[in-house]
Design a protein around this motif. Structure first.
Motif, PDB file in Angstrom:
ATOM      1  N   GLU A 149      18.231  16.417 102.581  1.00 57.26           N
ATOM      2  CA  GLU A 149      17.957  16.584 104.005  1.00 57.26           C
ATOM      3  C   GLU A 149      17.783  18.057 104.350  1.00 57.26           C
ATOM      4  OE1 GLU A 149      21.344  14.663 105.733  1.00 57.26           O
ATOM      5  OE2 GLU A 149      22.588  16.443 105.620  1.00 57.26           O
ATOM      6  N   TRP A 150      17.086  18.277 105.449  1.00 60.19           N
ATOM      7  CA  TRP A 150      16.918  19.613 106.004  1.00 60.19           C
ATOM      8  C   TRP A 150      17.725  19.687 107.293  1.00 60.19           C
ATOM      9  CZ3 TRP A 150      12.455  17.037 104.222  1.00 60.19           C
ATOM     10  CH2 TRP A 150      11.786  17.659 103.166  1.00 60.19           C
ATOM     11  N   ALA A 151      18.320  20.837 107.563  1.00 60.33           N
ATOM     12  CA  ALA A 151      18.990  21.054 108.845  1.00 60.33           C
ATOM     13  C   ALA A 151      17.914  21.361 109.870  1.00 60.33           C
ATOM     14  CB  ALA A 151      19.991  22.198 108.740  1.00 60.33           C
ATOM     15  N   THR A 159      19.708  16.470 111.485  1.00 63.80           N
ATOM     16  CA  THR A 159      19.091  16.654 110.179  1.00 63.80           C
ATOM     17  C   THR A 159      17.812  15.823 110.094  1.00 63.80           C
ATOM     18  OG1 THR A 159      20.367  14.829 109.232  1.00 63.80           O
ATOM     19  CG2 THR A 159      21.297  17.050 109.012  1.00 63.80           C
ATOM     20  N   ARG A 161      16.075  13.694 107.195  1.00 60.88           N
ATOM     21  CA  ARG A 161      16.360  13.137 105.879  1.00 60.88           C
ATOM     22  C   ARG A 161      15.064  12.812 105.145  1.00 60.88           C
ATOM     23  NH1 ARG A 161      21.255   9.283 107.966  1.00 60.88           N
ATOM     24  NH2 ARG A 161      22.890  10.846 107.726  1.00 60.88           N
TER      25      ARG A 161
END
Length: 176
Positions: A149-151, A159, A161
């Motif tokens: 995932e990316w913030a 996030t 996902r």
């Protein structure tokens, strides 16, 4: 253009054209979308065959199949099974089919195609895999299908996902 006075008199010909710098996108292209829970996900654009906006009555229910499957649709002569992606990932809320169109993301791997019905498609974005983190607080029902995932919003803890479309396609859950 013909009505432009500069066109007729050649005025402005001595001016140098403005140079625009094009930004080279970093990372890879991903499709961003939401499931019914309001959680945001992404799929790599390379795994997406097409995006279909389909009226719910164009999806034909099929008896005696997994409850995750909404039915099939005919897209340019090809039959595509359509699944409620939110339910597949373990969310309890059903996809709202009482609307004019349902967004369906058709993913494909080695000749197998599956339509993933989602709540809303956001669009595409260039994302860098170097910035991906191990998915935290992930339900066990979803973990096998996530690559990380990316913030998105650190203040709110939101996030994005990343789904593994091949794992989704090859899942044993479709037989249930």
């Amino acid at each position: 253009m013909v009505g432009n006075p500069d066109f007729l008199t050649n005025a402005g010909q001595d001016q140098e054209p403005e140079l625009q710098e094009l930004e080279t996108p970093e990372g890879e292209l991903y499709l961003r979308f939401f499931v019914t829970s309001g959680d945001e996900f992404a799929l790599p654009a390379t795994g997406i065959r097409r995006i279909i906006e389909q009226a719910p009555d164009r999806i034909t229910p099929i008896p005696n199949v997994s409850q995750l499957l909404l039915g099939t649709l005919n897209e340019q002569g090809r039959v595509i099974w359509v699944a409620d992606l939110g339910q597949f990932l373990g969310y309890s809320a059903l996809l709202n089919t009482d609307r004019p169109e349902i967004p369906v993301i058709a993913v494909e791997d080695q000749g197998t195609m599956l339509g993933l019905a989602v709540n809303r498609i956001v669009g595409t974005d260039w994302l860098n895999l170097d910035d991906i983190q191990v998915a935290g607080n992930t339900p066990d029902s979803m973990a096998p299908f996530l690559r990380g995932e990316w913030a998105v919003d650190n203040d709110e803890g939101k996030t994005l996902r990343l789904l593994d479309h091949v794992a989704v396609l090859r899942s044993a859950r479709w037989a249930a």
